[in-house]
Design a protein around this motif. Structure first.
Motif, PDB file in Angstrom:
ATOM      1  N   CYS A 143      32.035  21.309  21.863  1.00 47.13           N
ATOM      2  CA  CYS A 143      31.848  22.674  20.557  1.00 47.13           C
ATOM      3  C   CYS A 143      32.085  21.568  19.475  1.00 47.13           C
ATOM      4  O   CYS A 143      32.019  22.665  18.059  1.00 47.13           O
ATOM      5  N   ALA A 144      33.425  21.461  18.925  1.00 46.46           N
ATOM      6  CA  ALA A 144      33.400  20.301  17.752  1.00 46.46           C
ATOM      7  C   ALA A 144      32.800  20.133  17.053  1.00 46.46           C
ATOM      8  O   ALA A 144      32.649  19.431  16.438  1.00 46.46           O
ATOM      9  N   GLN A 145      31.046  19.401  17.963  1.00 49.49           N
ATOM     10  CA  GLN A 145      30.388  18.995  17.201  1.00 49.49           C
ATOM     11  C   GLN A 145      29.478  20.196  16.307  1.00 49.49           C
ATOM     12  O   GLN A 145      28.600  19.641  15.837  1.00 49.49           O
ATOM     13  N   SER A 146      29.771  20.779  17.079  1.00 49.63           N
ATOM     14  CA  SER A 146      28.584  22.369  16.283  1.00 49.63           C
ATOM     15  C   SER A 146      29.363  22.198  15.220  1.00 49.63           C
ATOM     16  O   SER A 146      30.172  22.470  14.515  1.00 49.63           O
ATOM     17  N   PRO A 147      28.203  22.177  14.118  1.00 51.52           N
ATOM     18  CA  PRO A 147      28.169  22.722  12.469  1.00 51.52           C
ATOM     19  C   PRO A 147      28.927  24.079  12.763  1.00 51.52           C
ATOM     20  O   PRO A 147      28.672  24.289  11.530  1.00 51.52           O
ATOM     21  N   LYS A 148      28.798  24.882  13.714  1.00 46.07           N
ATOM     22  CA  LYS A 148      29.222  26.704  13.086  1.00 46.07           C
ATOM     23  C   LYS A 148      30.937  26.787  13.091  1.00 46.07           C
ATOM     24  O   LYS A 148      31.841  27.170  12.770  1.00 46.07           O
ATOM     25  N   VAL A 149      31.245  25.110  13.975  1.00 42.98           N
ATOM     26  CA  VAL A 149      32.117  25.456  13.973  1.00 42.98           C
ATOM     27  C   VAL A 149      33.798  24.685  13.410  1.00 42.98           C
ATOM     28  O   VAL A 149      33.473  22.886  13.245  1.00 42.98           O
ATOM     29  N   SER A 150      34.897  24.972  12.730  1.00 49.15           N
ATOM     30  CA  SER A 150      36.032  24.932  11.690  1.00 49.15           C
ATOM     31  C   SER A 150      36.716  23.817  12.861  1.00 49.15           C
ATOM     32  O   SER A 150      37.993  22.941  12.441  1.00 49.15           O
ATOM     33  N   GLU A 151      37.239  24.474  14.038  1.00 49.49           N
ATOM     34  CA  GLU A 151      38.024  23.664  14.424  1.00 49.49           C
ATOM     35  C   GLU A 151      38.195  24.458  16.052  1.00 49.49           C
ATOM     36  O   GLU A 151      38.617  25.254  16.392  1.00 49.49           O
ATOM     37  N   VAL A 152      38.312  23.662  16.958  1.00 49.71           N
ATOM     38  CA  VAL A 152      38.325  23.817  18.558  1.00 49.71           C
ATOM     39  C   VAL A 152      39.490  23.806  19.159  1.00 49.71           C
ATOM     40  O   VAL A 152      40.766  22.748  18.870  1.00 49.71           O
ATOM     41  N   LEU A 153      40.519  24.798  19.765  1.00 50.38           N
ATOM     42  CA  LEU A 153      41.786  25.263  19.962  1.00 50.38           C
ATOM     43  C   LEU A 153      41.566  25.052  21.438  1.00 50.38           C
ATOM     44  O   LEU A 153      40.433  25.236  22.332  1.00 50.38           O
ATOM     45  N   VAL A 154      42.339  24.134  22.462  1.00 52.45           N
ATOM     46  CA  VAL A 154      42.470  24.010  23.057  1.00 52.45           C
ATOM     47  C   VAL A 154      43.579  24.322  24.568  1.00 52.45           C
ATOM     48  O   VAL A 154      45.426  24.487  23.654  1.00 52.45           O
ATOM     49  N   ALA A 155      43.598  25.619  25.621  1.00 49.21           N
ATOM     50  CA  ALA A 155      45.087  26.029  25.540  1.00 49.21           C
ATOM     51  C   ALA A 155      45.321  25.610  27.119  1.00 49.21           C
ATOM     52  O   ALA A 155      44.738  26.227  28.104  1.00 49.21           O
ATOM     53  N   PRO A 156      45.647  24.448  27.391  1.00 52.37           N
ATOM     54  CA  PRO A 156      46.744  23.694  26.517  1.00 52.37           C
ATOM     55  C   PRO A 156      46.064  22.317  26.776  1.00 52.37           C
ATOM     56  O   PRO A 156      47.323  21.263  25.797  1.00 52.37           O
ATOM     57  N   GLY A 157      45.282  21.807  26.754  1.00 56.68           N
ATOM     58  CA  GLY A 157      44.502  20.984  26.642  1.00 56.68           C
ATOM     59  C   GLY A 157      45.330  19.699  27.637  1.00 56.68           C
ATOM     60  O   GLY A 157      46.456  20.089  28.195  1.00 56.68           O
TER      61      GLY A 157
END
Ligand code: AMP
Length: 430
Positions: free
Chosen positions: A19-33
């Protein structure tokens, strides 16, 4: 747009990375990661547990998250998608009623039978209705399954009726808590297994690349069952003709049946298939989410934008998009902690991650956490090293080159991931 990935395994690292590679995405959050998502570019861990449904809703609102993707089955079966929808938030996954396909094996067997979808012959019992004589009349080996979620441990294959009876009784006795209130006993099916994963918007179906995993702990598929010790994609057992059969006899009637029953299915749908020697694709189980470790090699092969695909599914226009796949094979090897799949040794510092990071391929994290400037073991399945190559053998060589850079005290992994596909490649060459 911000995307939220819920979960902390290798699957979630791969989804976040993609998802972080998507041009639409500014930031990916992961809970809890985990320790890997903590250092992935454009990815940030947030300390909210995957099962904390109200906490996740609050997080998505506060951070103005545009799309949430749920990794594990627990929150889906608990109704996280319904809670997000009630709050007006976009969340990709099945609602609670449709997630029963994974949450209850008794429900699934009855659903499959009612819709004429191939699966092993079976009977469902409670402690009150249990019929030991019926079990004694069945052929062996025979398979005993706790109906509810049992963290991948609720399926036992036994060689005698008496063993089956004792396994069922310990399930009724609370071995897996309420997951064993109902027990499915079914015919043992011979054949080769394959994972068939699709995305659905309730009506339309987008098929994902095929894959195959290795559930047993040790080489040559020996030892106890685990969450999965490695996986590769594509799976040669699913050739074009088998692909069509699985779509026609399994996936399409399932999506149609769920819609007809008033529980349309949006999300990833994972069918565990046993291809019988006579060619029948029998459903062993459904998972209402992506597989782990299948996600890791499959995401390495996905060329398009995963966020675009999830958005299209939520807008019920999956028929207007398609997924492009890298022609190369991908193969992932799970590195597990000492003691896995039982009690594991934690806290050891993982060495060699920087050296592996300089090689081709990708190391996804699962049971890791950042500590004291390094990364330490914090769970059973620790890492998944994925290689790509022009053949499964080449992908395997790249994956093991990564594995050979990494070490910690007690690290264990299989050395033969992909062996069936590689045997096929060798016999095709002859
Ligand atoms: P399940 O969680 O139902 O997919 O079962 C876990 C594993 O047990 C599967 O991946 C198969 O390897 C095995 N298994 C389950 N059901 C059967 C069956 N009816 N016949 C043979 N093997 C089975």
């Amino acid at each position: 747009m911000k995307v939220l990935i819920v979960g902390s395994g290798g699957r979630e690292h791969a989804l976040a990375w993609k998802c972080a590679q998507s041009p639409k995405v500014s930031e990916v959050l992961v809970a809890p990661g985990n320790g890997g998502t903590a250092i992935e570019p454009r990815v940030r861990n947030v300390n909210v547990a995957a099962e904390d449904v109200p906490g996740l809703v609050t997080l998505a609102k506060m951070e103005r998250v545009g799309l949430t993707i749920i990794g594990p089955e627990g929150p889906l079966v608990a109704g996280v998608v319904d809670a997000f929808a009630a709050a007006g938030l976009r969340c990709f996954g099945p609602r609670q009623a449709a997630a029963q396909l994974e949450g209850s094996k008794a429900f699934t067997k009855e659903f499959l039978k009612r819709h004429g979808i191939p699966t092993a012959a079976y009977a469902t019992f409670t402690r009150e209705t249990f019929d030991a004589d019926w079990v004694r009349q069945q052929r062996t080996p025979i398979v005993v399954k706790a109906s509810g979620l049992a963290a991948g441990k609720g399926v036992v294959i036994v060689d005698s009726a008496e063993e089956a009876i004792s396994v069922a009784q310990s399930m009724f006795g609370g071995q897996f808590g309420s997951a064993g209130d109902q027990v499915v006993i079914e015919e043992f099916l011979p054949g080769e297994e394959a994972s068939f994963i699709v995305m659905s918007d309730g009506k339309n179906i987008l098929t994902f690349a095929t894959s195959q995993d290795h559930k047993r702990l040790r080489d040559a598929d020996a030892g106890p069952n685990t969450g999965g010790m490695g996986a590769y994609s594509p799976a040669p057992v699913v050739d074009r003709a088998m692909h069509e059969r699985i779509m026609r006899e399994v996936i399409e009637p399932t999506i149609r049946g769920l819609a007809k029953d008033g529980t349309p299915y949006t999300g990833f749908l994972y069918a565990g298939i046993m291809v019988h020697p006579d060619g029948t694709p029998n459903v062993l189980e459904y998972n209402c989410r992506f597989g782990d470790p299948e996600t890791q090699p499959i995401m390495m092969r996905l060329k398009g934008d995963l966020v675009e695909l999830c958005d299209a599914a939520l807008d019920k226009r999956l028929d207007a998009v398609h997924a492009d796949w890298d022609d190369r094979a991908a193969l992932g090897v799970v590195l597990a902690a000492e003691g896995y799949p039982d009690t594991v040794r934690k806290g050891d510092v993982i060495k060699g991650l920087d050296a592996a990071g300089k090689l081709p391929g990708k190391v996804f994290h699962a049971g890791t956490k950042a500590a004291g400037g390094g990364v330490v073991v914090s769970g059973g399945r620790v890492l998944c090293a994925v290689g790509l190559g022009g053949s499964v053998s080449a992908a395997q060589a790249q994956a093991y080159a990564l594995v050979d850079k990494i070490s910690w005290a007690g690290m264990q992994c299989r050395r033969d991931i992909g062996f069936r596909a590689i045997e096929r490649e060798r016999s095709d060459k002859k």
